[in-house]
Enzyme design. Structure first.
Site, PDB file in Angstrom:
ATOM      1  N   VAL A  71     -33.067  -8.146  23.578  1.00 12.59           N
ATOM      2  CA  VAL A  71     -32.266  -7.802  22.408  1.00 12.59           C
ATOM      3  C   VAL A  71     -30.829  -7.503  22.816  1.00 12.59           C
ATOM      4  O   VAL A  71     -29.863  -7.896  22.149  1.00 12.59           O
ATOM      5  CB  VAL A  71     -32.879  -6.608  21.653  1.00 12.59           C
ATOM      6  N   ALA A  72     -30.659  -6.842  23.961  1.00 13.96           N
ATOM      7  CA  ALA A  72     -29.320  -6.530  24.454  1.00 13.96           C
ATOM      8  C   ALA A  72     -28.568  -7.796  24.834  1.00 13.96           C
ATOM      9  O   ALA A  72     -27.350  -7.890  24.662  1.00 13.96           O
ATOM     10  CB  ALA A  72     -29.404  -5.598  25.654  1.00 13.96           C
ATOM     11  N   ASP A  99      -2.507 -40.521   3.758  1.00 16.55           N
ATOM     12  CA  ASP A  99      -1.986 -41.418   2.741  1.00 16.55           C
ATOM     13  C   ASP A  99      -0.466 -41.264   2.718  1.00 16.55           C
ATOM     14  O   ASP A  99       0.073 -40.264   3.197  1.00 16.55           O
ATOM     15  CB  ASP A  99      -2.591 -41.044   1.385  1.00 16.55           C
ATOM     16  N   ASP A 141      -4.434 -38.086  -1.964  1.00 19.81           N
ATOM     17  CA  ASP A 141      -4.407 -37.509  -3.305  1.00 19.81           C
ATOM     18  C   ASP A 141      -5.070 -38.398  -4.347  1.00 19.81           C
ATOM     19  O   ASP A 141      -5.469 -37.922  -5.395  1.00 19.81           O
ATOM     20  CB  ASP A 141      -2.970 -37.209  -3.739  1.00 19.81           C
ATOM     21  N   ASP A 200      -8.750 -42.396  -2.128  1.00 20.28           N
ATOM     22  CA  ASP A 200      -8.874 -41.686  -0.855  1.00 20.28           C
ATOM     23  C   ASP A 200     -10.205 -40.934  -0.725  1.00 20.28           C
ATOM     24  O   ASP A 200     -10.578 -40.517   0.371  1.00 20.28           O
ATOM     25  CB  ASP A 200      -7.742 -40.655  -0.702  1.00 20.28           C
ATOM     26  N   ASN A 246     -22.495  -8.242  27.552  1.00 24.14           N
ATOM     27  CA  ASN A 246     -23.953  -8.236  27.539  1.00 24.14           C
ATOM     28  C   ASN A 246     -24.514  -8.613  28.893  1.00 24.14           C
ATOM     29  O   ASN A 246     -25.577  -8.112  29.301  1.00 24.14           O
ATOM     30  CB  ASN A 246     -24.465  -9.207  26.474  1.00 24.14           C
TER      31      ASN A 246
END
Length: 941
Positions: A293-294, A340, A661, A665, A727
């Protein structure tokens, strides 16, 4: 059998097949019947994602699954221990998982709200003939056979075949990428043509820029050209972001590592301590699980979400709305931005930049519809020279007068309007005509010259004539004039004289050749050219028969018009190139125009070529990949060509950001690693397909987002480096403490403990709570440490945790473990150093050393190569987290009820001094490692 192409059929035949009289339109009853049969004129939309699915999606991350396994193991151990008290480990990890899900949901909800705010609030309407009368209906109610009545400013509600057209120009850039409005003609085409060249058709999603017309609807909903693109979108798959792939890899590695560590420690503990009883076995299992867990950085998913959310908010402040958290980092990984042209790299606002007359050339500065700029003179005579380098103040009165007459004439033979609203400028009418109105404000005297003129008649522009004329009456008693503008190759043959200053001279062969040379030169420079001429006419000239007067004209000159680049884009392109990001232009516009704009912006060098969609269609997969490696400008491309380019780039190992736009596209935006839509000019289809939306349609915002994405990635590496190395320090402490218990004096001090360990399980949990949350979060919002745009983008195969980071993680973890165990040894009797304290005090000192070492490690982890003392105090949150960590550690050591809960004992000043000194060894070790690395880099070792 496919339906016949309406563009090559006579309009009357198309209307007859659709069962409609073009003069009266459909009856209301018939329209209702067809609407019920065919359905509404709408594109198929995706159903909204239900809340339960959104919640479930937050738990799809492999790292979250790893944490859920840790929760299950912790609960199992708690149950084996007779379920006394609260399962703290399981509760804390579960809370972190839930927090991560909430953060993801909240951010995605904010993004959805921002996208909704960008949508237009008005419903599209169309004017049609029903029962012989004009009526306005919702565009969603249009049916095949409806007769559309089109006028300037109207949105085209469905695909339709023109019945009639008068000076009708339609802006089709959202569908084809063509920046200029297309002149329409009701005459049938001789043969099938590409979408952008079907002059007798109008399409859903486009807009009428000028003129009037009528058209019969031939397709609605998903049967329209826009519907074809929507189907193409359905067949494209969204790409998993590089960060998601990398986090999945990290999760797999951590999962295997955690299992390996737990097994090794349990086996070693069992062997070293000679486990004989079930109680001893349970103790060993608890040790292995607590260490597992650690070893799992349980705060990682939540911290990752917070860091991404903070980055998303920073992008939003720069007008970049990111719809998914993981997409925020992807732009930082982009190696190609495929953009574009129209409306993205350029203003999508036609601008006059050149005026060429008999006496020379005038250059107009400023871009777009804002009437700001100045007029400069260029050396030489009409037709001489290229480039802008010889421009200077406009002092030649003759040239000035000629230019004023050109721009004034273009402003009079004009139906457009220039409108100011809310500090911005827009146009009503044809953008090319509006360019004359804008240019007139830049050349002093032009607006005053045309003020007071009244129009007495006009001859509209048609595709056959390629001319437009206006009969104007000047203020006072001046003679009336016919002002004509149009294509130079059509206008010049109608001219017999040339304006030179205040006089007119015959347009002889030499002068005509010079004028044509000027037109040809402007065309080579990708300008659209329009000539302007005039003649005096009698005051009693009526509006009828004006075409007869379009001869014996006085040629004034020619203008060069272009959709100019946005002024900030060139610097943005340069910044992208500095960062190793290749910028490509993919457009439906003409190759000459595309190459000119790309050269002006620095996307390509002068002389570079553009590849057309037709050429791409002839290439196989290998040829396409080879082409995309060397060519950066693509013109006259169809939507499927854009997809081909994106796929070829991705197959070549590139991370592709696609901007645009228009509806055309959308499929490429969805397929790209990150699609970027324009928020102002972008269509709704495009916005739905994109992962990011630009609120200001500014290409420079994309490059700023690239920088922010790289900062996000750097900060992710920072807190990963910190969490894993810290850790690892806990793992090394427990592992080495079990193996070397006899060496450091732990074995002799064990007393009645069956299995001796350097740290208690509760102390390991405390370290995780104190050091894995606050400092890691603060590191996630760390300002830019180095110039992130001075390095190339990371490769798609480059690991977020590479070999060098793993080396650092292991070495720092080992130093932490050794420092902790040496501290314990210093205070315990026996071992390497003789001490006099009991196990509780020594363990507390070691526990404190490990916590402080991890806080020192916060400073180390800000960079793998830069000293911890560089810009040491720029992150106040980081120092706040460090100070809070120190205060909490003092509390757990000195506060009595916490001493009982965590098995600690009070320390005197000497103990604290030793703990601080031993903990700082982590900082000095890493500084030495960085010095050696920098020396080797400088020496080329």
């Amino acid at each position: 059998m496919p339906a016949p192409d309406p563009s090559v059929r006579e309009a009357e035949d198309v209307a007859a097949d659709l069962g409609v009289d073009p003069a009266t339109g459909l009856t209301a009853a018939e329209a209702a019947r067809r609407l019920a049969a065919d359905g509404p004129n709408e594109l198929r939309s995706r159903p909204p994602v239900p809340l339960w699915r959104k919640v479930l999606d937050q738990f799809q991350d492999p790292l979250v699954a790893l944490l859920l396994v840790a929760v299950a193991i912790s609960l199992a151990v708690w149950w084996v221990e007779d379920a006394h008290g609260v399962p703290v480990d399981a509760v804390v990890i579960a809370a972190i998982v839930v927090l991560n899900a909430v953060l993801g949901l909240v951010q995605e909800s904010k993004a959805e709200s921002a996208v909704a705010a960008l949508r237009t609030m008005t419903e599209a309407m169309s004017t049609v003939l029903r029962d012989g009368r004009r009526v306005t209906v919702r565009s969603a109610e249009l049916v095949r056979g409806d007769v559309l009545v089109l006028a300037e400013g109207d949105a085209v509600g469905a695909d339709a075949r023109l019945l009639s057209a008068t000076a009708l120009r339609v802006q089709e850039s959202s569908l084809t990428g063509e920046s200029e409005a297309v002149l329409k003609d009701a005459a049938a085409l001789a043969a099938p043509a590409p979408l952008g060249d079907r002059f007798d058709m109008v399409y859903k999603g486009t807009a009428v820029a000028q003129g009037v017309g009528r058209a019969v609807v031939v397709a609605t909903g998903m049967s329209t050209q826009m519907g074809d693109i929507a189907r193409l979108l359905d067949s494209t798959e969204e790409e998993v972001t590089p960060l998601q792939r990398e986090i999945a890899h990290v999760s797999r590695v951590l999962g295997l590592t955690v299992i390996g560590i737990a097994v090794v420690v349990m086996v070693l503990a069992a062997v070293v301590n000679e486990v004989r009883t079930p109680a001893d076995l349970v103790t060993v299992l608890l040790l292995g699980v607590s260490l597992a867990v650690a070893a799992v950085p349980e705060g990682l998913p939540a911290i990752l979400s917070v860091v991404l959310a903070v980055g998303v908010q920073a992008m939003a402040r720069r007008n970049a709305v990111v719809k998914k958290l993981h997409s925020a980092e992807t732009l930082g990984s982009a190696s190609v931005i495929a953009s574009d042209k129209t409306g993205t790299l350029t203003k999508n606002e036609m601008t006059i930049q050149r005026v060429v007359t008999a006496s020379g050339e005038v250059m107009l500065t400023g871009v777009g519809y804002r009437p700001e700029g100045e007029a400069l003179a260029r050396g030489g005579v009409a037709g001489d020279g290229d480039g802008d380098g010889d421009a200077g103040p406009l002092t030649d009165e003759r040239l000035t007068r000629e230019a004023v007459m050109v721009l004034g004439g273009g402003s009079l033979a004009n139906d457009a309007q220039l409108v100011e609203a809310d500090g911005g400028w827009t146009v009503q009418g044809d953008p090319t005509e509006a360019a004359f109105l804008v240019a007139a404000h830049k050349l002093a005297g032009t607006v005053d010259r045309v003020a007071g003129f009244e129009r007495r008649g006009e001859v509209p522009f048609t595709s056959e004539r390629k001319l437009m004329s206006a009969l104007v009456d000047p203020p006072g008693d001046g003679a009336w004039a016919l002002v004509t503008k149009g294509a130079p190759d059509v206008l010049l043959p109608r001219c017999t004289d040339l304006q030179v200053g205040d006089e007119t001279v015959p347009l002889d062969d030499d002068r005509r050749a010079a004028a044509l040379a000027a037109v040809e030169r402007l065309s080579r420079q990708a300008y659209r050219t329009l000539g302007v001429a005039y003649r005096r006419v009698p005051e009693d000239t009526g509006p009828e028969g004006l075409e007869e007067h379009e001869s014996d004209l006085v040629y004034l000159g020619v203008v060069g018009i272009i959709d100019p680049p946005r002024p900030e884009v060139a610097a943005a392109v340069a910044e992208a190139r500095r960062a190793g990001v290749r910028v490509m232009m993919i457009t439906g516009d003409h190759p000459v125009t595309a190459t000119r704009i790309a050269t002006d912006l620095g996307i390509v060098e002068p002389g570079a070529r553009a590849v057309t969609g037709t050429e791409l269609d002839r290439l196989d997969a290998a040829g396409l990949r080879e082409t995309t490696r060397g060519v950066s400008v693509y013109a006259r491309v169809a939507p499927q060509n854009k997809l081909q380019i994106v796929d070829a780039l991705q197959a070549d190992g590139h991370v592709v950001a696609m901007t645009g736009d228009g509806v055309n596209d959308a499929p490429a935006l969805k397929t790209a690693d990150i699609g970027v839509a324009m928020g102002i000019t972008g269509t709704e289809v495009t916005k739905e397909s994109a992962k990011m939306i630009l609120g200001d349609d500014n290409f420079a915002t994309i490059v700023a987002a690239v920088r922010q994405g790289r900062i996000i990635f750097d900060n992710i590496k920072k807190f990963l480096r910190y969490l894993l190395s810290s850790n690892m320090g806990e793992v090394c402490t427990v592992l080495l403490g079990v193996v070397l218990a006899g060496v450091v004096g732990l074995e002799g001090a064990a007393g009645g403990e069956a299995v001796v360990v350097p740290l208690l399980a509760t102390q390991i949990l405390w370290i995780n709570l104190v050091t894995d949350s606050g400092p890691a979060l603060a590191m996630g919002v760390d300002p830019e440490t180095d110039d992130v745009m001075a390095r190339p983008p990371r490769g798609p195969d480059e690991r977020i945790i590479d070999g060098r980071m793993w080396t650092g993680v292991l070495s720092i973890g080992l130093v932490m473990g050794v420092a902790t165990l040496l501290t314990i040894d210093i205070f315990l009797p026996g071992g390497l150093v003789e001490g006099s304290d009991d196990l509780t005090v020594a363990r507390t000192a070691g526990f404190t050393t490990l916590v402080l070492a991890q806080l020192f490690n916060v400073l180390n982890s800000r960079s793998e190569t830069t000293s911890a003392f560089h810009r040491m105090f720029v992150n106040r949150w980081l120092w706040g987290a460090i100070v809070l960590g120190v205060l909490l550690q003092v509390a757990v050591v000195e506060v009595p009820f916490l001493q009982v809960a965590f098995g600690t004992s009070g320390l005197d000043l000497a103990h604290w001094a030793v703990a601080v000194g031993m903990a700082s060894s982590v900082l000095w070790f890493d500084e030495l490692r960085k010095v050696v690395w920098r020396w080797r880099q400088r020496s080329g070792a």
